[in-house]
Design a protein around this motif. Structure first.
Motif, short mmCIF file in Angstrom:
data_model
loop_
_atom_site.label_atom_id
_atom_site.label_comp_id
_atom_site.label_asym_id
_atom_site.label_seq_id
_atom_site.Cartn_x
_atom_site.Cartn_y
_atom_site.Cartn_z
N ASP A 1 -0.45 -4.41 -13.47
CA ASP A 1 1.47 -5.50 -13.07
C ASP A 1 1.39 -6.09 -12.03
O ASP A 1 1.98 -6.06 -11.25
CB ASP A 1 2.18 -4.61 -13.71
N VAL A 2 0.03 -5.78 -11.13
CA VAL A 2 -0.44 -5.92 -9.91
C VAL A 2 -1.70 -6.72 -9.61
O VAL A 2 -2.54 -7.15 -10.13
CB VAL A 2 -1.00 -4.29 -9.19
N ALA A 3 -1.10 -7.79 -8.55
CA ALA A 3 -2.10 -8.95 -8.35
C ALA A 3 -1.74 -9.29 -6.84
O ALA A 3 -0.92 -8.91 -6.40
CB ALA A 3 -1.82 -10.32 -8.91
N LEU A 4 -3.58 -9.00 -6.48
CA LEU A 4 -3.89 -9.51 -5.46
C LEU A 4 -3.95 -10.46 -5.00
O LEU A 4 -4.86 -11.34 -5.45
CB LEU A 4 -4.81 -8.21 -4.85
N THR A 5 -2.76 -11.82 -4.02
CA THR A 5 -3.03 -12.73 -4.24
C THR A 5 -3.49 -13.55 -3.03
O THR A 5 -4.00 -14.60 -3.43
CB THR A 5 -1.18 -13.32 -4.60
N VAL A 6 -3.14 -13.14 -1.98
CA VAL A 6 -3.71 -13.37 -0.66
C VAL A 6 -4.32 -11.99 0.60
O VAL A 6 -4.11 -11.04 0.41
CB VAL A 6 -2.86 -13.71 0.05
N VAL A 7 -5.57 -13.04 0.23
CA VAL A 7 -6.90 -11.72 1.39
C VAL A 7 -6.94 -12.96 2.64
O VAL A 7 -7.86 -13.94 2.34
CB VAL A 7 -8.26 -11.64 1.00
N LYS A 8 -6.21 -12.29 3.59
CA LYS A 8 -7.50 -13.67 5.06
C LYS A 8 -6.79 -12.94 6.17
O LYS A 8 -6.88 -11.97 6.22
CB LYS A 8 -5.74 -14.60 4.64
N ALA B 1 8.34 -0.71 -11.21
CA ALA B 1 7.62 0.19 -10.83
C ALA B 1 6.58 0.72 -10.78
O ALA B 1 5.96 1.37 -12.16
CB ALA B 1 8.56 1.38 -9.83
N THR B 2 5.18 0.41 -10.18
CA THR B 2 4.39 1.09 -10.38
C THR B 2 3.49 1.85 -9.26
O THR B 2 3.79 1.49 -8.09
CB THR B 2 3.56 -0.01 -10.80
N MET B 3 2.36 2.18 -9.05
CA MET B 3 1.30 2.68 -8.08
C MET B 3 0.43 1.42 -8.41
O MET B 3 -0.55 1.76 -8.90
CB MET B 3 1.29 3.98 -7.86
N ALA B 4 0.87 1.05 -6.82
CA ALA B 4 -0.80 0.04 -6.93
C ALA B 4 -1.97 0.27 -6.16
O ALA B 4 -2.11 1.26 -5.50
CB ALA B 4 -0.30 -1.20 -6.12
N SER B 5 -2.94 0.11 -6.67
CA SER B 5 -4.70 0.87 -6.77
C SER B 5 -4.82 -0.41 -5.83
O SER B 5 -5.58 -1.58 -6.40
CB SER B 5 -5.38 1.50 -7.24
N ILE B 6 -5.54 -0.85 -4.88
CA ILE B 6 -6.56 -1.82 -3.62
C ILE B 6 -7.56 -0.89 -4.05
O ILE B 6 -7.72 -0.49 -2.81
CB ILE B 6 -5.52 -2.50 -2.68
N LYS B 7 -8.96 -1.59 -4.32
CA LYS B 7 -10.02 -1.15 -3.84
C LYS B 7 -11.06 -2.46 -2.78
O LYS B 7 -10.61 -3.66 -3.19
CB LYS B 7 -11.31 -1.26 -4.91
N LEU B 8 -11.36 -1.69 -1.95
CA LEU B 8 -11.98 -2.03 -1.25
C LEU B 8 -13.01 -2.51 -0.90
O LEU B 8 -13.38 -1.78 -1.00
CB LEU B 8 -11.37 -2.07 0.40
N PRO B 9 -13.83 -3.69 -0.10
CA PRO B 9 -15.38 -3.16 0.04
C PRO B 9 -16.03 -1.85 0.89
O PRO B 9 -17.22 -1.91 1.38
CB PRO B 9 -15.86 -4.02 1.16
N TRP B 10 -14.63 -1.19 2.05
CA TRP B 10 -15.32 -0.53 2.67
C TRP B 10 -13.92 0.71 2.96
O TRP B 10 -13.02 0.25 2.75
CB TRP B 10 -16.06 -1.12 3.84
N LYS B 11 -14.24 1.95 3.07
CA LYS B 11 -13.26 2.26 4.18
C LYS B 11 -13.03 1.51 5.10
O LYS B 11 -12.88 1.99 5.81
CB LYS B 11 -13.47 4.46 4.36
#
Length: 672
Positions: A593-600, A619-629
């Motif tokens: 139920d989480v969508a990453l809609t914008v990366v800019k 309500a939820t806990m979003a987990s966002i994975k990046l290419p780096w720390k």
């Protein structure tokens, strides 16, 4: 979350069936946030007449125990703002003895004052949409403008994502200037209230089309340059010709790939990154040949490299058995079976094979074209005087391959023609529909109707970054007034009890109605005022049918809506070594139920903006994975101003964990 201190609306004064009950209120959004709102009783063109002002003040005193009014005065439509007469009457009141105290102010100062007033008054909360019982035709009028708006907004957001990856990962220049102008600036200009709603004159829409073309070019140029930069760092070696397929959505998905490709023989073969063959077929559209296949398990916001052998290359390769088949007017895969009725040109059956359930009412139709005489102007809609379609022609088999089977039938409507196509795709749990038309009639509204073997008092509609329910079986006058409503990517109708549901997905439509168990999508309108050429000519309208167990939340209808709108990009990369593998993900978001809609790129500095949203109202806990720390993380609002105090979040390596409320929009700025 955009710095607003208040909201003023006057349009509700045009309601046709009910009277809005409040003048001062807190408008509560679906995420629980509130904004202080004013609905002035004198509208936005108050003539400043003493007797009227005294009556309005008396009403506000009785309704809210407030002895004041915000007066928005001047000439409105086709006018010139404040006139000498307005000022003369205002100063006569201001200087008169025993008159109401009159103060000239600004909206900004007034809302500061209103917040002080709200601290001592218990203003009511309106926890619903502010539905205007008027101007419902604007959801549909000027179909191509709305289609351009949807598609180019998507292209620009994809351009931002891909440009951000190319910039942050590989040092490419970020095209901020062109994405802003002509990119977003033209799109925003056309959001003006008589352009996007379809209520402008003919010249407006030729100008808008030219603006959209410039924005599209800016987005597509940025996308092509970014894909070239990304692909240049990928190891694409192997047999055949490499195709880099990029998924801009933030979750893993199966996606239909339709890539223009010349010089292909009927023996063409496609191999996945694991060197296993995948079913493919050649399709033709507008005289051009494309290669069609399904890319399985595309990584989130990442790519997979497929290899094409244009003349065939491995006769011994064993293709997996296709799941699509045709028998007469029935086409199916392992998920869904549909049957076309040659007497109506519509569907007579939509059968979910996993649920063993028919979704259309017995003896009724799905995807049935309906036309109505509509003599209203571009703002309004009237659709209760039917115009019969002519008999459909013979059913055509347009495509019949291992990837997709398509049936088509054509019907006349007065001087126009409408072709309905229905497709089933290998391993995809949706049925796909398309309506192509050459419109030559005026004062007509066309709808697409589904008579569902389901019943519920409520249907659900996607709105920007959220969803709301509306009554399919109205019980109040206000509910009955919502006879045409708006939606974004999808509408869902789930049976009482939640055992099964039906989602209708679209790529360019906004007007709908649901009455009892009949769901309709408004396709086109051809009013003659103020543009006598409105919606004349050719249109191609795509939609899809998604039957599912459970309700729209359990079925991830929101993700299906995104996936139907955001097709993957295909880049012919050429063979070369590279430091990146054949399958790779740059960003990802979860849970479902989480969508990453914008990366800019951030407006201030050289950091990345990540915007994500909870899509199912819990309500939820979003987990966002990046290419780096990330080296730093800052929470901002929608206009990138820092929020204090920031949300509690956790950084574990390259992954951010952030709490999200129901339908909450969250914006973080991160640096490497």
């Amino acid at each position: 979350k955009s710095g607003m201190k208040g909201f003023l609306t006057q349009k509700l004064g045009s309601n046709e069936q009910t009277r809005f009950p409040y003048s001062f209120f807190w408008w509560q959004g679906v995420d629980g946030s509130k904004i202080l709102t004013v609905f002035p009783p004198g509208g936005y063109a108050n003539p400043v007449q003493r007797a009227e002002l005294l009556g309005q003040l008396s009403m506000l005193k009785g309704r809210h125990d407030v002895n004041e009014e915000l007066v928005v005065f001047g000439v409105g439509n086709h006018g010139g703002g404040v006139t000498r007469g307005h000022l003369d009457r205002a100063f006569a009141i201001k200087n008169g003895k025993g008159e109401p105290n009159l103060v000239f102010t600004s909206a900004d100062r007034y809302f500061d004052h209103l917040h002080e007033l709200a601290a001592t008054h218990s203003f009511p909360t309106w926890d619903d949409e502010l539905y205007l019982e008027h101007h419902r035709g604007t959801y549909t009028s000027q179909s191509e403008t709305k289609k351009n708006n949807r598609r180019i907004e998507q292209l620009l957001m994809d351009a931002e994502k891909l440009s951000s990856i190319a910039h942050a990962q590989f040092g490419a220049a970020y095209p901020a200037a062109s994405l802003f102008n002509p990119g977003w600036s033209n799109v925003m200009l056309n959001h003006f209230h008589d352009i996007l709603p379809g209520s402008g004159i003919t010249k407006v829409y030729s100008d808008a089309a030219a603006d959209y073309a410039k924005s599209r070019a800016a987005a597509e140029n940025a996308i092509a340059a970014s894909l070239k930069k990304i692909a240049g760092n990928v190891d694409t070696r192997g047999g055949g010709e490499p195709l880099l397929v990029f998924n801009t959505l933030s979750w893993k998905r199966d996606a239909i790939v339709e890539a223009p490709f010349e010089g292909l023989s009927p023996k063409v073969q496609v191999f996945a990154p694991d060197d296993k063959p995948v079913p493919c077929q050649l399709v033709k559209k507008n005289g051009k040949t494309s290669l069609l296949f399904v890319a399985r398990g595309l990584p989130p916001m990442g790519y997979a490299v497929y290899h094409v052998y244009p003349k065939g290359g491995s006769p011994s390769a064993l293709l997996p058995k296709s799941t699509v088949s045709k028998s007469g007017n029935v086409i199916e895969n392992q998920f869904i079976r549909i049957e076309l009725d040659p007497s109506t040109g519509a569907l007579k059956s939509v059968y979910d094979k996993k649920l063993n359930r028919e979704f259309l009412t017995a003896g009724k139709s799905g995807a049935l074209l309906q036309a109505f005489k509509d003599t209203q102007n571009a703002w309004e809609i009237m659709s209760n005087d039917p115009i019969p379609f002519g008999a459909p022609g013979a059913v055509e088999v347009v495509e019949n391959g291992p990837v997709r089977i398509t049936l088509k039938t054509t019907r006349p409507l007065q001087n126009s023609t409408f072709s309905s196509s229905f497709s089933i795709v290998d391993g995809i749990p949706l049925a796909f529909g398309n309506v192509e038309t050459d419109v030559k009639d005026h004062n007509v509204t066309v709808k697409l109707a589904f008579d569902l073997a389901l019943l519920n008092e409520d249907a659900w509609f996607e709105i920007p970054y959220a969803a709301i329910s509306r009554k399919a079986i109205p019980k109040t006058q206000a509910e009955s007034a919502k006879f045409e409503v708006s939606a974004q990517n999808w509408v869902d109708y789930t049976d009482t009890g939640g055992a099964a549901g039906f989602s209708l997905l679209n790529t360019s439509k906004y007007g709908y109605d649901v009455k009892q168990n009949v769901l309709r999508m408004t396709l086109l309108r051809t009013p003659t005022y103020p543009d006598p050429e409105a919606d004349q000519g050719r249109h191609s309208i795509d939609y899809s049918i998604y039957t599912h167990p459970g309700d729209w939340r359990e079925a991830d209808t929101s993700r299906q809506g995104y996936a139907f709108n955001y097709t993957p990009y295909v880049f012919r990369a050429g063979k070369h070594p590279g430091k990146l593998p054949a399958v790779n993900s740059f960003f990802a978001a979860g849970p479902d139920d989480v969508a990453l809609t914008v990366v800019k790129k951030s407006e201030d500095g050289d950091r990345l903006v990540l915007r994500f949203v909870e899509t199912e109202g819990r309500a939820t806990m979003a987990s966002i994975k990046l290419p780096w720390k990330p080296a730093s993380v800052t929470e901002t609002n929608l206009i990138e101003d820092r929020i204090e105090p920031a949300s509690l979040y956790n950084v574990s390596g390259d992954t951010l964990s952030v709490p999200l409320g129901k339908f909450e929009i969250k914006t973080l700025i991160v640096s490497k």
